[in-house]
Scaffold this motif. Structure first.
Motif, PDB file in Angstrom:
ATOM      1  N   ASN A   1     -97.994  80.540  33.142  1.00 25.29           N
ATOM      2  CA  ASN A   1     -97.163  80.932  31.999  1.00 25.29           C
ATOM      3  C   ASN A   1     -95.687  81.054  32.370  1.00 25.29           C
ATOM      4  N   ALA A   2     -95.278  80.326  33.427  1.00 26.19           N
ATOM      5  CA  ALA A   2     -93.878  80.314  33.828  1.00 26.19           C
ATOM      6  C   ALA A   2     -93.480  78.891  34.188  1.00 26.19           C
ATOM      7  N   LYS A   3     -92.254  78.532  33.819  1.00 34.66           N
ATOM      8  CA  LYS A   3     -91.728  77.232  34.218  1.00 34.66           C
ATOM      9  C   LYS A   3     -90.245  77.384  34.512  1.00 34.66           C
ATOM     10  N   ALA A   4     -89.789  76.604  35.476  1.00 36.30           N
ATOM     11  CA  ALA A   4     -88.376  76.610  35.843  1.00 36.30           C
ATOM     12  C   ALA A   4     -87.755  75.276  35.460  1.00 36.30           C
ATOM     13  N   TYR A   5     -86.507  75.328  35.030  1.00 33.23           N
ATOM     14  CA  TYR A   5     -85.801  74.084  34.744  1.00 33.23           C
ATOM     15  C   TYR A   5     -84.305  74.269  34.984  1.00 33.23           C
ATOM     16  N   LEU A   6     -83.651  73.141  35.208  1.00 34.86           N
ATOM     17  CA  LEU A   6     -82.224  73.135  35.477  1.00 34.86           C
ATOM     18  C   LEU A   6     -81.443  73.527  34.231  1.00 34.86           C
ATOM     19  N   SER A   7     -80.549  74.471  34.384  1.00 35.48           N
ATOM     20  CA  SER A   7     -79.653  74.830  33.297  1.00 35.48           C
ATOM     21  C   SER A   7     -78.491  75.624  33.867  1.00 35.48           C
ATOM     22  N   ASP A   8     -77.299  75.278  33.448  1.00 33.22           N
ATOM     23  CA  ASP A   8     -76.130  76.080  33.773  1.00 33.22           C
ATOM     24  C   ASP A   8     -76.096  77.195  32.737  1.00 33.22           C
ATOM     25  N   ALA A   9     -76.571  78.352  33.135  1.00 29.38           N
ATOM     26  CA  ALA A   9     -76.772  79.484  32.213  1.00 29.38           C
ATOM     27  C   ALA A   9     -77.652  79.021  31.053  1.00 29.38           C
TER      28      ALA A   9
ATOM     29  N   HIS B   1     -89.462  81.839  31.126  1.00 26.91           N
ATOM     30  CA  HIS B   1     -88.602  80.692  31.397  1.00 26.91           C
ATOM     31  C   HIS B   1     -87.702  81.087  32.552  1.00 26.91           C
ATOM     32  N   MET B   2     -87.587  80.209  33.528  1.00 25.66           N
ATOM     33  CA  MET B   2     -86.742  80.464  34.689  1.00 25.66           C
ATOM     34  C   MET B   2     -85.726  79.333  34.769  1.00 25.66           C
ATOM     35  N   VAL B   3     -84.453  79.679  34.834  1.00 19.65           N
ATOM     36  CA  VAL B   3     -83.423  78.648  34.922  1.00 19.65           C
ATOM     37  C   VAL B   3     -82.491  78.916  36.095  1.00 19.65           C
ATOM     38  N   ASP B   4     -81.988  77.818  36.633  1.00 21.04           N
ATOM     39  CA  ASP B   4     -81.010  77.883  37.712  1.00 21.04           C
ATOM     40  C   ASP B   4     -80.222  76.587  37.666  1.00 21.04           C
ATOM     41  N   LYS B   5     -78.994  76.619  38.168  1.00 19.47           N
ATOM     42  CA  LYS B   5     -78.202  75.386  38.196  1.00 19.47           C
ATOM     43  C   LYS B   5     -78.374  74.636  39.515  1.00 19.47           C
ATOM     44  N   ASP B   6     -79.211  75.143  40.387  1.00 23.84           N
ATOM     45  CA  ASP B   6     -79.483  74.522  41.681  1.00 23.84           C
ATOM     46  C   ASP B   6     -80.853  73.845  41.627  1.00 23.84           C
TER      47      ASP B   6
ATOM     48  N   VAL C   1     -82.682  72.575  43.919  1.00 20.15           N
ATOM     49  CA  VAL C   1     -83.598  72.998  44.981  1.00 20.15           C
ATOM     50  C   VAL C   1     -84.293  74.293  44.572  1.00 20.15           C
ATOM     51  N   ALA C   2     -83.537  75.222  44.007  1.00 23.08           N
ATOM     52  CA  ALA C   2     -84.118  76.482  43.542  1.00 23.08           C
ATOM     53  C   ALA C   2     -85.163  76.221  42.466  1.00 23.08           C
ATOM     54  N   VAL C   3     -84.860  75.350  41.518  1.00 18.85           N
ATOM     55  CA  VAL C   3     -85.793  75.030  40.431  1.00 18.85           C
ATOM     56  C   VAL C   3     -87.073  74.421  40.997  1.00 18.85           C
ATOM     57  N   ASP C   4     -86.928  73.475  41.919  1.00 17.10           N
ATOM     58  CA  ASP C   4     -88.112  72.865  42.549  1.00 17.10           C
ATOM     59  C   ASP C   4     -88.962  73.918  43.254  1.00 17.10           C
ATOM     60  N   LEU C   5     -88.308  74.801  43.987  1.00 26.42           N
ATOM     61  CA  LEU C   5     -89.044  75.852  44.703  1.00 26.42           C
ATOM     62  C   LEU C   5     -89.720  76.819  43.726  1.00 26.42           C
ATOM     63  N   ALA C   6     -89.034  77.202  42.656  1.00 25.17           N
ATOM     64  CA  ALA C   6     -89.620  78.129  41.680  1.00 25.17           C
ATOM     65  C   ALA C   6     -90.877  77.513  41.055  1.00 25.17           C
ATOM     66  N   ASN C   7     -90.817  76.239  40.702  1.00 27.57           N
ATOM     67  CA  ASN C   7     -92.004  75.571  40.135  1.00 27.57           C
ATOM     68  C   ASN C   7     -93.106  75.420  41.176  1.00 27.57           C
TER      69      ASN C   7
ATOM     70  N   GLY D   1     -80.808  82.431  36.453  1.00 28.32           N
ATOM     71  CA  GLY D   1     -80.416  82.305  37.856  1.00 28.32           C
ATOM     72  C   GLY D   1     -81.593  82.664  38.739  1.00 28.32           C
ATOM     73  N   CYS D   2     -82.701  81.961  38.536  1.00 27.43           N
ATOM     74  CA  CYS D   2     -83.999  82.378  39.093  1.00 27.43           C
ATOM     75  C   CYS D   2     -84.135  82.203  40.602  1.00 27.43           C
ATOM     76  N   GLY D   3     -83.283  81.387  41.219  1.00 33.40           N
ATOM     77  CA  GLY D   3     -83.491  81.117  42.639  1.00 33.40           C
ATOM     78  C   GLY D   3     -84.868  80.517  42.857  1.00 33.40           C
ATOM     79  N   TYR D   4     -85.539  80.931  43.917  1.00 34.07           N
ATOM     80  CA  TYR D   4     -86.877  80.389  44.197  1.00 34.07           C
ATOM     81  C   TYR D   4     -87.976  81.094  43.399  1.00 34.07           C
ATOM     82  N   GLY D   5     -87.591  82.012  42.496  1.00 36.61           N
ATOM     83  CA  GLY D   5     -88.524  82.513  41.499  1.00 36.61           C
ATOM     84  C   GLY D   5     -89.119  83.895  41.630  1.00 36.61           C
ATOM     85  N   PRO D   6     -88.658  84.759  42.529  1.00 36.92           N
ATOM     86  CA  PRO D   6     -89.362  86.037  42.686  1.00 36.92           C
ATOM     87  C   PRO D   6     -89.417  86.892  41.423  1.00 36.92           C
ATOM     88  N   ILE D   7     -88.312  87.029  40.711  1.00 36.00           N
ATOM     89  CA  ILE D   7     -88.294  87.874  39.517  1.00 36.00           C
ATOM     90  C   ILE D   7     -89.142  87.245  38.415  1.00 36.00           C
TER      91      ILE D   7
END
Length: 196
Positions: free
Chosen positions: A105-113, A82-87, A89-95, A62-68
């Motif tokens: 060394n971090a990537k975000a992708y869409l995932s429901d949990a 690995h950063m995941v979110d079901k939103d 927009v959040a995934v795009d912003l995190a990347n 549930g990374c949101g825009y990626g701060p954690i």
């Protein structure tokens, strides 16, 4: 209510300069994401009392825009996040924020949990700012999937509102067989369990 003349400005990204987990980050966010104006107090408390090794493989659930996740990636220089979110927009912003901060060394992708997380990846750390509205069913799914996704000795750390403290404690004990309260503030509590 806003007027039409305000809309173009409201559509622009909000830019935050934050210090988190001993890292300075520039983060783009926008209306509709979680806590767009500033880092929420739960995230700040979590990262103030969190520890990780530089070679940890981490999951920000549930990374949101990626701060954690991005703060973890800057710390875990020999690991990956690995950063995941079901939103989306959040995934795009995190990347976008990963690129903006030169984090490779971090990537975000869409995932429901855990649904889209490859099952062959095993994590040292799973971290999440769990929303207050998470239901019993979804939390059970998340915790059992987290148990499967952690390496032996791996740790799950979550921050929740204080009202969910006993709920999390009971569920951690049920799924992981252990529970530790790391820190409790006025509004939030950090809970942890270890895969034994």
């Amino acid at each position: 209510m806003f007027e039409r003349k305000d809309i173009a400005k409201l559509k622009k990204d909000i830019v935050l300069d934050v210090e988190l987990f001993d890292s300075n980050l520039k983060l783009h966010t926008r209306w509709g994401t979680f806590s767009p104006r500033a880092l929420d107090d739960g995230t700040k408390l979590l990262m103030k009392h969190f520890s990780a090794d530089i070679d940890d493989v981490c999951l920000d659930l549930g990374c949101g825009y990626g701060p954690i996740g991005l703060a973890l990636a800057k710390h875990c220089t020999k690991g990956e996040v690995h950063m995941v979110d079901k939103d989306f927009v959040a995934v795009d912003l995190a990347n976008y924020n990963a690129k903006l901060n030169n984090i490779v060394n971090a990537k975000a992708y869409l995932s429901d949990a855990f649904l889209q997380i490859p099952s062959d990846i095993k994590f040292n750390q799973i971290v999440s700012n769990i929303p207050a509205k998470v239901g019993r069913e979804q939390l059970s799914i998340i915790l059992y999937d987290a148990l499967d996704a952690l390496k032996p000795g791996g740790v799950i750390t979550v921050v929740t509102i204080n009202g969910l403290k006993d709920f999390i404690k009971n569920n951690f004990k049920s799924v992981f067989g252990n529970y530790k309260k790391i820190k409790q503030g006025q509004k939030y509590v950090i809970s942890q369990a270890i895969k034994q």
